[in-house]
Design an enzyme around this catalytic site. Sequence first.
Site, PDB file in Angstrom:
ATOM      1  N   ASN A  11       0.856  -1.190   0.000  1.00  0.00           N
ATOM      2  CA  ASN A  11       0.000   0.000   0.000  1.00  0.00           C
ATOM      3  C   ASN A  11       0.892   1.240   0.000  1.00  0.00           C
ATOM      4  OD1 ASN A  11      -1.868   2.001   0.371  1.00  0.00           O
ATOM      5  ND2 ASN A  11      -2.265   1.529   2.527  1.00  0.00           N
ATOM      6  N   TRP A  12       0.952   1.882  -1.149  1.00  0.00           N
ATOM      7  CA  TRP A  12       1.853   3.036  -1.286  1.00  0.00           C
ATOM      8  C   TRP A  12       1.230   4.346  -0.811  1.00  0.00           C
ATOM      9  CZ3 TRP A  12       5.586   3.256  -6.046  1.00  0.00           C
ATOM     10  CH2 TRP A  12       6.499   2.186  -5.947  1.00  0.00           C
ATOM     11  N   LYS A  13      -0.035   4.275  -0.393  1.00  0.00           N
ATOM     12  CA  LYS A  13      -0.708   5.486   0.103  1.00  0.00           C
ATOM     13  C   LYS A  13      -0.482   6.651  -0.885  1.00  0.00           C
ATOM     14  CE  LYS A  13       0.195   3.746   4.666  1.00  0.00           C
ATOM     15  NZ  LYS A  13      -0.318   3.894   6.002  1.00  0.00           N
ATOM     16  N   HIS A 105      -9.849   1.172   4.169  1.00  0.00           N
ATOM     17  CA  HIS A 105      -8.605   1.406   4.908  1.00  0.00           C
ATOM     18  C   HIS A 105      -8.896   2.450   5.987  1.00  0.00           C
ATOM     19  CE1 HIS A 105      -4.537   2.621   5.951  1.00  0.00           C
ATOM     20  NE2 HIS A 105      -4.129   1.486   5.397  1.00  0.00           N
ATOM     21  N   GLU A 174      -6.384  -4.906  10.156  1.00  0.00           N
ATOM     22  CA  GLU A 174      -5.383  -3.885  10.455  1.00  0.00           C
ATOM     23  C   GLU A 174      -5.800  -3.135  11.713  1.00  0.00           C
ATOM     24  OE1 GLU A 174      -2.905  -2.534   6.963  1.00  0.00           O
ATOM     25  OE2 GLU A 174      -4.727  -1.378   6.844  1.00  0.00           O
ATOM     26  N   GLY A 180       1.500   2.117  11.137  1.00  0.00           N
ATOM     27  CA  GLY A 180       2.503   3.165  11.324  1.00  0.00           C
ATOM     28  C   GLY A 180       3.247   3.056  12.647  1.00  0.00           C
ATOM     29  N   GLY A 238       2.596  -1.143   4.502  1.00  0.00           N
ATOM     30  CA  GLY A 238       2.660   0.276   4.174  1.00  0.00           C
ATOM     31  C   GLY A 238       4.100   0.722   3.969  1.00  0.00           C
TER      32      GLY A 238
HETATM   33  C1  PEP Z   1      -1.021   0.367   6.053  1.00  0.00           C
HETATM   34  O1  PEP Z   1      -0.861   1.442   5.550  1.00  0.00           O
HETATM   35  O2  PEP Z   1      -2.037  -0.283   5.774  1.00  0.00           O
HETATM   36  C2  PEP Z   1      -0.024  -0.149   6.985  1.00  0.00           C
HETATM   37  C3  PEP Z   1      -0.212  -1.323   7.500  1.00  0.00           C
HETATM   38  O3  PEP Z   1       1.063   0.650   7.257  1.00  0.00           O
HETATM   39  P1  PEP Z   1       2.453   0.205   7.955  1.00  0.00           P
HETATM   40  O4  PEP Z   1       2.860  -1.097   7.319  1.00  0.00           O
HETATM   41  O5  PEP Z   1       3.367   1.323   7.641  1.00  0.00           O
HETATM   42  O6  PEP Z   1       2.187   0.026   9.429  1.00  0.00           O
END
Ligand code: PEP
Length: 253
Positions: A11-13, A105, A174, A180, A238
């Site tokens: 997931n590149w956001k 998300h 999640e 994060g 992420g």
């Molecule tokens: C996400 O953005 O869905 C995520 C899990 O982020 P990260 O891996 O940075 O915790």
Amino acid sequence: MTTHPFIYVANWKMYGLRNSGEELREIITALENTIFPNMSNKEIVFAPPATLISYFADIIHTSSCSTPIALAGQNCHTQCEGAYTGSISAPMLYDSGARYVLLGHSEVRQVADSDADILEKTHIAHRAGLRTIVCVGEERKQRESGKAVQTVIEQLSRCLDKDFSYDNGDIAYEPLWAIGAESPPSVTEIAEMHEAITLYFHDNGVKNIPRILYGGAVNENTIHTIKNIANVNGVLVGRASLKSSQFLKIIEP
Ligand code: PEP
């Protein structure tokens, strides 16, 4: 136990310009050169910003990589088209080369989507030919008050209809407090939730149970433990998916 391919979703956001096609190329090159022996039952999905989907689709289509690499949108509208400035529809994602879409998300839920919106979006996305990855997860206060499983099961019951199965989608668990964050939940916490989600589908008579991905603080150090937890059928990554060198260590630690 599922025999579906283990899925790695990047997931590149809201990160990435055309020059980040290089990261994708490096992944493809590594896979083409079969540095990794165990790719046969794995699937990789990139969810870049929508502006990059057709560009990434061209890169994938001109490669000879045998590992399935697909593209995902990060969200879609509840309608196919219309006067919705700034929005992107499921058929548009499909047309640009995506075959998946992330829905619900937490970063989208926080500013926009309700469970009812997500339900509508699953319908329109499936009709457009997209597989959906529906994200669910509890907040820290719900975890601390012992309501994590209840919260997630209620989300599932509101976001999904009886036709949701592996045939058209997957689930990503999640926990909001792990996205994060420095470290993921404990093995026990992840295992308990993935078992509860699996049971939810069993109890609802779903034969082809969707894959259940885990997301939140997945990186090269945590992947080994996470991917071996029962009922974890994939990961949603992420931060650690933005650089090919890091993501490759997750795909094949
Ligand atoms: C996400 O953005 O869905 C995520 C899990 O982020 P990260 O891996 O940075 O915790």
